[in-house]
Design an enzyme around this catalytic site. Structure first.
Site, short mmCIF file in Angstrom:
data_model
loop_
_atom_site.label_atom_id
_atom_site.label_comp_id
_atom_site.label_asym_id
_atom_site.label_seq_id
_atom_site.Cartn_x
_atom_site.Cartn_y
_atom_site.Cartn_z
N SER A 96 0.81 -1.22 0.00
CA SER A 96 0.00 0.00 0.00
C SER A 96 0.84 1.27 0.00
CB SER A 96 -0.94 -0.01 1.21
OG SER A 96 -0.18 -0.11 2.41
N GLY A 97 2.01 1.20 -0.68
CA GLY A 97 2.77 2.42 -0.97
C GLY A 97 2.22 3.04 -2.25
N ALA A 152 3.01 2.55 -5.31
CA ALA A 152 2.78 1.59 -6.39
C ALA A 152 1.46 0.86 -6.18
CB ALA A 152 3.94 0.59 -6.47
N GLU A 175 18.28 18.09 -8.33
CA GLU A 175 18.96 17.04 -7.58
C GLU A 175 20.14 16.52 -8.39
OE1 GLU A 175 16.18 14.07 -6.12
OE2 GLU A 175 15.17 15.53 -4.85
N HIS A 216 22.41 5.91 -0.30
CA HIS A 216 22.24 7.37 -0.37
C HIS A 216 23.41 8.01 0.36
CE1 HIS A 216 20.54 11.37 -0.17
NE2 HIS A 216 19.52 10.98 -0.90
N ARG A 223 24.83 9.61 -7.31
CA ARG A 223 24.87 9.15 -5.91
C ARG A 223 26.01 8.20 -5.59
NH1 ARG A 223 18.57 8.43 -4.38
NH2 ARG A 223 18.31 10.67 -4.45
N HIS A 240 19.57 2.56 0.68
CA HIS A 240 18.43 3.42 0.34
C HIS A 240 17.47 2.81 -0.68
CE1 HIS A 240 16.33 7.22 -0.07
NE2 HIS A 240 16.59 7.28 -1.36
N ARG A 289 20.18 4.38 -9.87
CA ARG A 289 18.98 5.18 -10.16
C ARG A 289 19.25 6.68 -10.07
NH1 ARG A 289 14.96 7.42 -6.66
NH2 ARG A 289 16.05 6.46 -4.93
N SER A 307 12.25 7.27 -8.87
CA SER A 307 11.57 6.08 -8.36
C SER A 307 10.06 6.27 -8.26
CB SER A 307 12.15 5.73 -7.00
OG SER A 307 11.31 4.83 -6.35
P1 FAD Z 1 6.56 1.11 -0.54
O1 FAD Z 1 6.14 2.52 -0.50
O2 FAD Z 1 7.70 0.74 0.34
O3 FAD Z 1 5.30 0.18 -0.20
C1 FAD Z 1 5.48 -1.22 -0.04
C2 FAD Z 1 4.25 -1.76 0.64
O4 FAD Z 1 4.25 -3.18 0.62
C3 FAD Z 1 4.13 -1.38 2.10
O5 FAD Z 1 2.79 -1.04 2.32
C4 FAD Z 1 4.49 -2.66 2.84
O6 FAD Z 1 3.94 -2.76 4.10
C5 FAD Z 1 3.89 -3.68 1.89
N1 FAD Z 1 4.43 -5.04 2.02
C6 FAD Z 1 5.71 -5.44 1.91
N2 FAD Z 1 5.79 -6.77 2.04
C7 FAD Z 1 4.53 -7.23 2.23
C8 FAD Z 1 3.97 -8.52 2.44
N3 FAD Z 1 4.71 -9.64 2.49
N4 FAD Z 1 2.63 -8.61 2.61
C9 FAD Z 1 1.83 -7.51 2.60
N5 FAD Z 1 2.32 -6.27 2.41
C10 FAD Z 1 3.65 -6.14 2.22
N6 FAD Z 1 12.06 8.24 -4.44
C11 FAD Z 1 11.82 9.29 -5.24
O7 FAD Z 1 11.54 9.12 -6.43
N7 FAD Z 1 11.87 10.56 -4.73
C12 FAD Z 1 12.18 10.82 -3.43
O8 FAD Z 1 12.19 11.95 -3.01
C13 FAD Z 1 12.46 9.72 -2.59
N8 FAD Z 1 12.80 9.92 -1.28
C14 FAD Z 1 12.97 8.84 -0.46
C15 FAD Z 1 13.24 9.05 0.88
C16 FAD Z 1 13.35 7.97 1.74
C17 FAD Z 1 13.64 8.19 3.19
C18 FAD Z 1 13.18 6.65 1.24
C19 FAD Z 1 13.27 5.47 2.15
C20 FAD Z 1 12.95 6.44 -0.11
C21 FAD Z 1 12.84 7.53 -0.97
N9 FAD Z 1 12.60 7.35 -2.34
C22 FAD Z 1 12.37 8.43 -3.14
C23 FAD Z 1 12.34 6.02 -2.87
C24 FAD Z 1 10.82 5.84 -2.96
O9 FAD Z 1 10.21 6.44 -1.85
C25 FAD Z 1 10.44 4.38 -3.00
O10 FAD Z 1 11.19 3.70 -3.96
C26 FAD Z 1 8.95 4.24 -3.35
O11 FAD Z 1 8.20 4.97 -2.42
C27 FAD Z 1 8.56 2.79 -3.35
O12 FAD Z 1 7.18 2.70 -3.46
P2 FAD Z 1 6.50 1.27 -3.45
O13 FAD Z 1 5.06 1.50 -3.48
O14 FAD Z 1 7.15 0.43 -4.47
O15 FAD Z 1 6.94 0.65 -2.03
C1 SIN Z 2 16.22 12.47 -1.64
O1 SIN Z 2 15.37 13.28 -1.33
O2 SIN Z 2 17.43 12.68 -1.60
C2 SIN Z 2 15.77 11.12 -2.05
C3 SIN Z 2 15.44 11.17 -3.46
C4 SIN Z 2 15.42 9.80 -4.05
O3 SIN Z 2 15.76 8.81 -3.41
O4 SIN Z 2 15.11 9.73 -5.24
#
Ligand code: FAD
Ligand code: SIN
Length: 519
Positions: A13-14, A16, A113, A229, A275, A336, A371, A376
Site C-alpha cells: 500500500s505504498g 505503487a 537534484e 544514499h 549518488r 536506500h 537510479r 523512483s
Molecule cells: P513502498 O512505499 O515501500 O510500499 C510497499 C508496501 O508493501 C508497504 O505497504 C508494505 O507494508 C507492503 N508489504 C511489503 N511486504 C509485504 C507482504 N509480504 N505482505 C503484505 N504487504 C507487504 N524516491 C523518489 O523518487 N523521490 C524521493 O524523493 C524519494 N525519497 C525517499 C526518501 C526515503 C527516506 C526513502 C526510504 C525512499 C525515498 N525514495 C524516493 C524512494 C521511494 O520512496 C520508493 O522507492 C517508493 O516509495 C517505493 O514505493 P513502493 O510502493 O514500491 O513501495
Molecule cells: C532524496 O530526497 O534525496 C531522495 C530522493 C530519491 O531517493 O530519489
C-alpha cells in the site's frame, strides 16, 4: 469477513500499490493486502520529490539522457523512453487527484537534484512529498470500493501450472491464515533497505515481494545493484534519517573535517554528481580523516529559506539538538534503494502469467546500475498505468529477450567450514553491511554467498511476521551476494575492490531463477 475472490489482488500500500488499485478499480474488484498500517511504507518518507520533464527548456529527451548516464550503461533504453515520455502525463494525473505540489507564483516549483541537467523535481510540503502522496492516495482509496486488509502479510503466491491463482496470507494480529484468489496479482511490496545495518528505509522494507516472486519461479534481475544514499544523518543516538539530495540542489555543500568542500576533487558535477560517486567520495574522505566525520552544510542559505524548503529535516535535526541553519550536519551513506527486483517488461508483466510487479520490488531496467534521483516515484506511476492496461488486454504480446541477459540458476553451495554467525535480523544486517556494502571484494562475496545459502537452508519454519521477514531477507541476501560475486567489474552502485574497472563484456543483466523452474 472479506470476500476471498477478486479480479485484482495488490500486495502493498505504498504509491505503487495505491496507484495501481485506483486505476484497476475501473476494471474489476480490487483487494489490497498490506502487512502493517496502510501508510507503513517507504513512500511516506520520500523527501526530494518526483522527477518529470515539465519545466521550461526541459524535455523527455534531456531526462532520458540524464537517466541513461546515471544508470552507467545498464538502463534499458526502451523502458527509459517510456518513463521519460509518459512521466509528465502521469504526474498530471497525481495533480488531478489532489496531491498538493508546491508552487511559486502559481506555477509548480521545480527543484534540482544530483545528476539532473535541469531543475525538474516536483515536491510537496517542501521535503514531505511522500507523506502528501500517501495521504492523498490512501484517502481516495478509503472513499472507493477497494477492499484494504491491513496487518495482512502475503506469505506465498499460489500457482496452477505457470499461472498465478492467488495469495496465501497470515494475519499479523490474530495469526489466522487465509487464501485469496484473483486473475491478476500485483507485487507492490517495495524495497529491502532492512537488509543493511544502516538504512533510510522503515521496518517494512524487507524485500518480501522479491522472495514471493522468486519462490514462485519469477525471474529476478540486477540484484547486485543496491543504492546507498550519500547523506543520512550520522549522529550518536539518532536514526540514519535521510537528508535529501534536494538540499545539495539548493546549495548545501559537503565538507571534510577541516571545513573544506571536497566534491570537486571527485567529479565535475561536484556536490551534484551521481549518488554512487558521492557515496564513495564520502567513504574515502572518512577514511582519510582523523575524526571519521564528514559534514553537509546548508548554513550559508538564509535560515527562513532552509526552514521553508526543508521543514521536516529542520525539525528532525532540531529534536536531536542540531540547528541546521547554523551548524554543519554530520552525514554518512546508508542503504536506500533496490535497483534490482522481479523482472518485468515495459507492461509490468513477469514471466508468470497473471503476475505483475510495480514499484521498488520490480526491475524493468529503467534504473540500470544506479537510479537517478527522484526517478523512483515516477517509475511507480508510469508502470502502474501500463500494467493495468496490460491486465485488460491492451498490451502487445511479450517481446523476445534482447540477448543482454545472463541467466543463472541458483544451486546450493558447499557448506562453510569456518564458524559463521547465526541467523538473526541483527546479524544479517551487520553481515550484509560489511560484505555487500559500498565496497565489495570477491573473497567477501564468496563468503557471503555461502553464509546466506546456509541461512536460507536452515531458517526455521516461519510462523509470524518476523520469521517470514527473516527468511525472506536471508534469500535476498543470497540473491545479492550471488549476483555481486558473478559481476566481475565495477559499475554504478556495484564497486569491486578486486575489479575496479568497468568492463564492456559486462554490459548485461544477471537474471536469477530458482533451480526447479529453469526451462
Ligand atoms: P513502498 O512505499 O515501500 O510500499 C510497499 C508496501 O508493501 C508497504 O505497504 C508494505 O507494508 C507492503 N508489504 C511489503 N511486504 C509485504 C507482504 N509480504 N505482505 C503484505 N504487504 C507487504 N524516491 C523518489 O523518487 N523521490 C524521493 O524523493 C524519494 N525519497 C525517499 C526518501 C526515503 C527516506 C526513502 C526510504 C525512499 C525515498 N525514495 C524516493 C524512494 C521511494 O520512496 C520508493 O522507492 C517508493 O516509495 C517505493 O514505493 P513502493 O510502493 O514500491 O513501495
Ligand atoms: C532524496 O530526497 O534525496 C531522495 C530522493 C530519491 O531517493 O530519489
Amino acid at each position: 469477513m472479506a470476500n476471498t475472490h477478486y479480479d485484482y489482488i495488490i500486495i502493498g500500500s505504498g504509491i505503487a500499490g495505491l496507484n495501481t488499485a485506483l486505476l484497476a478499480r475501473e476494471h474489476g474488484s480490487v483487494l489490497i493486502l498490506t502487512k502493517g498500517k496502510i501508510d507503513d511504507c517507504n513512500t511516506r518518507y520520500a523527501q526530494g520529490g518526483i522527477a518529470a520533464a515539465i519545466g521550461p527548456g526541459d524535455s523527455p529527451e534531456l531526462h532520458f539522457k540524464d537517466t541513461l548516464i546515471a544508470g552507467a550503461g545498464l538502463c534499458d533504453p526502451e523502458a527509459v523512453q517510456v518513463l521519460t515520455r509518459e512521466g509528465p502525463q502521469r504526474v498530471a494525473n497525481l495533480i488531478h487527484w489532489g496531491v498538493p505540489f508546491d508552487t511559486i507564483h502559481g506555477q509548480i516549483a521545480l527543484g534540482r537534484e544530483g545528476a539532473h541537467s535541469m531543475s525538474r523535481i516536483l515536491h510537496a510540503g517542501g521535503d514531505a512529498t511522500g507523506q502528501h502522496i500517501e495521504l492523498t492516495l490512501s484517502a481516495l482509496v478509503g472513499k472507493s470500493n477497494i477492499t484494504v486488509l491491513e496487518y495482512t502479510l502475503a506469505t506465498q503466491l499460489l500457482l496452477e501450472g505457470k499461472k498465478v491463482q492467488g495469495v496465501a496470507t497470515l494475519s499479523t494480529q490474530g495469526g489466522q491464515t487465509q487464501t485469496f484468489t484473483a486473475r491478476t496479482v500485483v507485487l507492490a511490496t517495495g524495497g529491502a533497505g532492512q537488509l543493511f545495518r544502516y538504512t533510510t528505509n522503515p521496518e517494512v522494507a524487507t524485500g518480501d515481494g522479491v522472495a514471493l516472486g522468486f519462490n514462485a519461479g519469477a525471474q529476478v534481475m540486477d540484484m547486485e545493484f543496491y543504492q546507498f544514499h550519500p547523506t543520512a544523518l550520522w549522529l550518536e543516538g539518532a536514526p540514519t534519517f535521510l537528508l535529501s539530495e534536494a538540499m545539495r540542489g539548493e546549495g548545501a555543500v559537503l565538507l571534510d573535517e577541516s571545513g573544506r568542500a571536497f566534491m570537486a576533487d571527485y567529479h565535475p558535477q561536484a556536490d551534484l554528481a551521481p549518488r554512487d560517486v558521492v557515496s564513495r567520495a564520502i567513504a574515502a574522505e572518512v577514511g582519510k580523516s582523523a575524526t571519521g566525520r564528514v559534514y553537509l552544510d546548508i548554513s550559508k542559505l538564509p535560515p527562513d529559506t532552509v526552514k521553508g524548503r526543508f521543514p521536516t529535516i529542520y525539525k528532525f535535526c532540531l529534536d536531536y539538538g542540531l540547528d541546521i541553519t547554523r551548524q554543519p550536519i554530520p552525514v554518512a551513506p546508508a542503504a536506500h534503494y533496490m535497483m534490482g527486483g522481479v523482472k518485468i517488461d515495459t507492461w509490468g508483466r513477469t514471466n508468470i502469467q497473471g503476475l505483475y510487479a510495480c514499484g521498488e520490488v520490480a526491475c524493468s531496467g529503467v534504473h540500470g546500475a544506479n537510479r537517478l534521483a527522484s526517478n523512483s516515484l515516477l517509475d511507480t506511476l508510469v508502470f502502474a498505468q501500463r500494467l493495468v492496461a496490460s491486465s485488460i488486454g491492451q498490451a502487445p504480446p511479450p517481446a523476445t529477450p534482447d540477448g543482454r541477459d545472463v541467466n543463472v540458476t541458483l544451486t546450493n553451495r558447499p557448506p562453510v567450514c569456518a564458524s559463521m554467525p547465526s541467523l538473526s535480523r541483527e546479524n544479517l544486517q551487520d553481515f550484509m553491511w560489511r560484505n555487500l556494502g559500498l565496497s565489495r571484494h570477491g573473497s567477501r562475496l564468496l563468503l557471503a554467498a555461502r553464509v546466506t545459502n546456509i541461512w536460507q537452508r536452515t531458517a526455521p519454519t516461519p510462523t509470524d511476521r518476523a520469521s517470514y521477514e527473516l527468511r525472506n531477507m536471508a534469500l535476498l541476501g543470497r540473491l545479492m551476494a550471488e549476483a555481486a560475486l558473478l559481476r566481475q567489474e565495477s559499475r554504478g552502485s556495484h564497486f569491486r575492490e578486486d575489479f575496479p574497472e568497468t568492463s564492456a563484456q559486462w554490459e548485461k543483466h544477471i537474471v536469477l531463477v530458482k533451480q526447479e523452474d529453469i526451462q
